[in-house]
Design an enzyme around this catalytic site. Sequence first.
Site, mmCIF file in Angstrom:
data_model
loop_
_atom_site.group_PDB
_atom_site.id
_atom_site.type_symbol
_atom_site.label_atom_id
_atom_site.label_comp_id
_atom_site.label_asym_id
_atom_site.label_seq_id
_atom_site.Cartn_x
_atom_site.Cartn_y
_atom_site.Cartn_z
ATOM 1 N N CYS A 22 64.223 86.902 27.904
ATOM 2 C CA CYS A 22 64.558 85.485 28.101
ATOM 3 C C CYS A 22 63.725 84.561 26.888
ATOM 4 O O CYS A 22 62.440 85.052 26.528
ATOM 5 C CB CYS A 22 63.788 84.973 29.383
ATOM 6 N N TYR B 87 18.217 81.591 50.794
ATOM 7 C CA TYR B 87 18.551 80.458 51.599
ATOM 8 C C TYR B 87 19.258 80.911 52.888
ATOM 9 O O TYR B 87 18.794 80.790 53.780
ATOM 10 C CB TYR B 87 19.511 79.457 50.626
ATOM 11 N N LYS C 204 35.915 47.138 35.910
ATOM 12 C CA LYS C 204 36.617 48.364 36.303
ATOM 13 C C LYS C 204 37.446 48.655 34.972
ATOM 14 O O LYS C 204 37.882 48.370 34.128
ATOM 15 C CB LYS C 204 38.048 47.893 37.091
ATOM 16 N N ASP D 85 33.426 56.507 42.211
ATOM 17 C CA ASP D 85 34.566 56.429 43.080
ATOM 18 C C ASP D 85 34.554 57.294 44.429
ATOM 19 O O ASP D 85 35.099 58.313 44.489
ATOM 20 C CB ASP D 85 35.740 56.934 42.218
ATOM 21 N N CYS E 246 61.360 83.811 35.924
ATOM 22 C CA CYS E 246 62.478 84.545 35.288
ATOM 23 C C CYS E 246 61.756 85.962 34.857
ATOM 24 O O CYS E 246 60.800 85.799 34.053
ATOM 25 C CB CYS E 246 62.965 83.880 33.822
ATOM 26 N N CYS F 79 67.703 80.930 35.795
ATOM 27 C CA CYS F 79 66.904 80.492 34.853
ATOM 28 C C CYS F 79 67.707 79.599 33.974
ATOM 29 O O CYS F 79 68.689 79.812 33.515
ATOM 30 C CB CYS F 79 66.342 81.668 34.073
ATOM 31 N N SER G 170 32.279 43.639 49.416
ATOM 32 C CA SER G 170 32.596 44.195 48.332
ATOM 33 C C SER G 170 32.274 43.433 46.925
ATOM 34 O O SER G 170 31.536 42.783 47.117
ATOM 35 C CB SER G 170 34.043 44.467 48.587
ATOM 36 N N LEU G 171 32.474 43.906 45.859
ATOM 37 C CA LEU G 171 32.232 43.243 44.505
ATOM 38 C C LEU G 171 33.667 42.628 43.826
ATOM 39 O O LEU G 171 34.543 43.157 44.089
ATOM 40 C CB LEU G 171 31.813 44.298 43.636
ATOM 41 N N TYR H 10 22.656 52.993 46.577
ATOM 42 C CA TYR H 10 22.628 52.170 45.780
ATOM 43 C C TYR H 10 22.233 50.620 46.145
ATOM 44 O O TYR H 10 22.218 49.568 45.495
ATOM 45 C CB TYR H 10 23.655 52.082 44.580
ATOM 46 N N ARG I 272 32.489 51.161 55.753
ATOM 47 C CA ARG I 272 32.388 49.939 55.626
ATOM 48 C C ARG I 272 33.455 49.076 56.596
ATOM 49 O O ARG I 272 33.376 48.111 56.977
ATOM 50 C CB ARG I 272 32.652 49.626 54.224
ATOM 51 N N GLU J 103 24.850 50.067 36.741
ATOM 52 C CA GLU J 103 24.876 51.245 37.530
ATOM 53 C C GLU J 103 26.528 51.682 37.418
ATOM 54 O O GLU J 103 27.361 50.887 36.925
ATOM 55 C CB GLU J 103 24.720 51.154 38.905
ATOM 56 N N GLU K 109 27.243 55.643 48.449
ATOM 57 C CA GLU K 109 28.776 56.096 48.049
ATOM 58 C C GLU K 109 28.697 57.408 48.480
ATOM 59 O O GLU K 109 28.017 58.256 47.797
ATOM 60 C CB GLU K 109 29.130 55.537 46.857
ATOM 61 N N CYS L 246 68.418 81.647 30.392
ATOM 62 C CA CYS L 246 68.993 82.957 30.019
ATOM 63 C C CYS L 246 70.002 83.085 31.344
ATOM 64 O O CYS L 246 70.458 83.897 31.149
ATOM 65 C CB CYS L 246 68.105 84.055 29.804
ATOM 66 N N ASP M 38 20.755 81.683 46.333
ATOM 67 C CA ASP M 38 21.545 81.703 47.727
ATOM 68 C C ASP M 38 21.477 82.563 48.851
ATOM 69 O O ASP M 38 21.404 82.402 50.047
ATOM 70 C CB ASP M 38 23.146 81.538 47.250
ATOM 71 N N LYS N 112 29.824 52.870 38.812
ATOM 72 C CA LYS N 112 30.450 52.588 40.005
ATOM 73 C C LYS N 112 31.222 53.910 40.498
ATOM 74 O O LYS N 112 32.249 54.315 39.789
ATOM 75 C CB LYS N 112 31.539 51.810 39.941
HETATM 76 S S1 IVH Z 1 26.832 47.702 45.136
HETATM 77 C C1 IVH Z 1 26.616 43.968 47.619
HETATM 78 N N1 IVH Z 1 26.843 49.947 43.420
HETATM 79 O O1 IVH Z 1 32.202 49.863 44.914
HETATM 80 C C2 IVH Z 1 26.823 45.017 46.742
HETATM 81 N N2 IVH Z 1 28.703 49.585 44.922
HETATM 82 O O2 IVH Z 1 34.334 47.637 44.474
HETATM 83 C C3 IVH Z 1 27.537 46.186 47.262
HETATM 84 N N3 IVH Z 1 30.331 51.364 44.544
HETATM 85 O O3 IVH Z 1 32.279 48.417 48.070
HETATM 86 C C4 IVH Z 1 28.033 47.393 46.435
HETATM 87 N N4 IVH Z 1 29.286 52.414 43.423
HETATM 88 O O4 IVH Z 1 31.974 51.178 47.680
HETATM 89 C C5 IVH Z 1 27.693 49.202 44.397
HETATM 90 N N5 IVH Z 1 26.516 51.491 42.111
HETATM 91 C C6 IVH Z 1 27.252 51.024 42.843
HETATM 92 C C7 IVH Z 1 28.341 51.364 43.565
HETATM 93 C C8 IVH Z 1 29.416 50.643 44.251
HETATM 94 C C9 IVH Z 1 30.341 52.351 43.816
HETATM 95 C C10 IVH Z 1 31.613 51.115 45.372
HETATM 96 C C11 IVH Z 1 31.234 50.538 46.815
HETATM 97 C C12 IVH Z 1 31.677 48.992 46.848
HETATM 98 C C13 IVH Z 1 32.854 48.914 45.819
HETATM 99 C C14 IVH Z 1 32.988 47.432 45.314
#
Ligand code: IVH
Length: 660
Positions: free
Chosen positions: A423, A33, A306, A112, A418, A400, A79-80, A217, A131, A108, A165, A403, A30, A110
């Site tokens: 106590c 750097y 999920k 968060d 306390c 407290c 979204s999925l 991803y 998004r 993959e 993400e 006591c 560090d 997911k």
């Molecule tokens: S693929 C068309 N891959 O999960 C495909 N999404 O519930 C688009 N997310 O909106 C998404 N990890 O924000 C994909 N490995 C992953 C992900 C991922 C997290 C999130 C992403 C998406 C949401 C859907």
Amino acid sequence: MTIERMNELVELLKEANYNYHVLDKPTITDQEYDHYFRELILIEEHHPKWRRDDSPTLRVGGEIIDSFDKIRHEIPMLSLGNVFNESEIIAFHEKVKKVVPHPKYVCELKIDGLSVSLLYKKGKLVRGATRGDGSVGEDITHNVKTIRSIPLVLNEKVDIEVRGEIYMSKSSFQKLNKMCEQNHKEKFANPRNAAAGSVRQLDSSVAAKRNLDCFIYHLPNPLDYNIYYHSDALTYMKKLGFTTNDSHNQTIADINDLLAYISTYTKKRDELPYEIDGIVIKVDSISDQNRLGFTARTPKWATAYKFPAMEVLTKLSAIQFTVGRTGKITPNAILDPVFLMGSRIARATLHNEDYVKGKEIKIGDIVSIRKAGDVIPEVVEVKKERRTGKEIDFEMIRDCPICHIKLVRKEKEAAYYCMNSKCPAKKIEALIHYASRNAMNIEGFGEHIVEDFYNMGYLKDYPDFYRLYEHKEELMELEGFGEKSITNLLDAIEKSKKNSLERLLFGLGIRQVGQKNAKILATHFKHLDFLMDATYETLVSIKDVGEIMAQNIVRYFENSEHLKMIQTLKKLGLNMEYLGKVNIDESFANKTFVLTGTLESITREEAKQQIESKGGKTASSVSKKTDVVIVGKDPGSKYQKAVALSIPIWDEELFIRKIR
Ligand code: IVH
């Protein structure tokens, strides 16, 4: 200060950044750097025109925008769809199979966090966008530039959009919340909120300090790059300089392997350095994806499994205060019991007065509860829209609860304490000591468990350890515990009953009776009863026992509470004897025993321990060297051999009589 030196520094720092943030393998310290970084800043300040688009100094932020520009996504950010259990995963697979008979998937994690679209022109980052509603997002370029795992310039001069993400690691999240706490600012509920809050800052120097990260991803238009598989898109994006989660991504063709992947990561989830909320399953072949197509909002070629919810809603019916081992007062939420990830939750910590007031918690509120890594869950937020008007304001106590002495709020601390050294709450400290390694050595009873069990009312005094088994069912339902861990704890407690006297003596926490003195007293008196009867004169006459220690011992055993507690320990089956050399029993000393058949009143392990504690040895087979064969029900060939060799035989009854 030459342009060559500047170029050299940029390359050097870029490589160091990549090694650190993308490969997770730092190559320079560090300090090094920072040194190069400062040198680069200096050159760029003197020659602003030289500054390169990929200069690492762009990462520190400082750009402040007035408002977020709206951005239209050329290809909508979908979204999925979600699946929640094995049969829904199989149903997804069956649907896919109707169109693609032999699908191959990429699985993959997911992540968060929040999804981001990154746009590069001729290899340069030109735009980062959220998004939003999928069609229109917000321009967050200034903040995206501060994220070190997002390249400012790619390894190829391509025009490309990638998606991924943005997230905050668990450790950065904890650091951030610690800072918030120190500065009396409201903490973030989870890493996702913290990441989202950070990219929604107008001043990019805030995001720069938050240590955000990004996994890429998704490549929205792979065919433009002659890429026909999602797995190849991931490889390509990695080659360009992005961080893909390649150590965890996996191509899978068999549904059973897919289920195994899910179960592996369901278990591994807590070990990961970032939070994941599920597993994403994507059809690998782009032509198969196109064949499957989309519904209005989600692709039919991918789904998200999920994990079971981490948060649930329930009513906070009361607030109770507990006193910790340092005297710290903690308000606790008493909840209408709810099930969360397989365990029943009836209490949650509220930390301190500021936490309750910061979250505006009232008694009677509907609150969301989250399981943190600890045993005790916490209240995340109040659902204010569900208030009826009957909720009662929270009021911090001033005395407290144990006591009744006035509490003190230490300077610069959110907690009240306390300060009464007598106590009973100080009991926690004593309980921790009792279970500790050098005392009763109850394996698995670390500070936190003792404190949590105390706070939950399971442990108030030493005898309660030996009554915990009565609550086995309830304990198994606690966050972080299962049948196995509770069984292990109860076994460790049971085992501790057989400790030699010096451990108990040290564990009792008599003033001045440390580990060494406990051993001296145990070897001298051999049984706790004799020590309890000892007078001050007897005690001081012992070498190594001073006047103060003698006084403390006498005083300790004059206290009727202590006497009652020791009687209870005895009744609960605790050994009160010194088991060192004095315990040698003529019937056992230096003799070799062999056990055969089933003993009904004692386990084999206990029988062995008893023999060894009395100076005997055990062996697994009968020979001329065997002194005694102990024969239980349905004995094996060892019994015949003992008869043949005329070795003394004890039945179970005789053995039990000898050990009692
Ligand atoms: S693929 C068309 N891959 O999960 C495909 N999404 O519930 C688009 N997310 O909106 C998404 N990890 O924000 C994909 N490995 C992953 C992900 C991922 C997290 C999130 C992403 C998406 C949401 C859907």
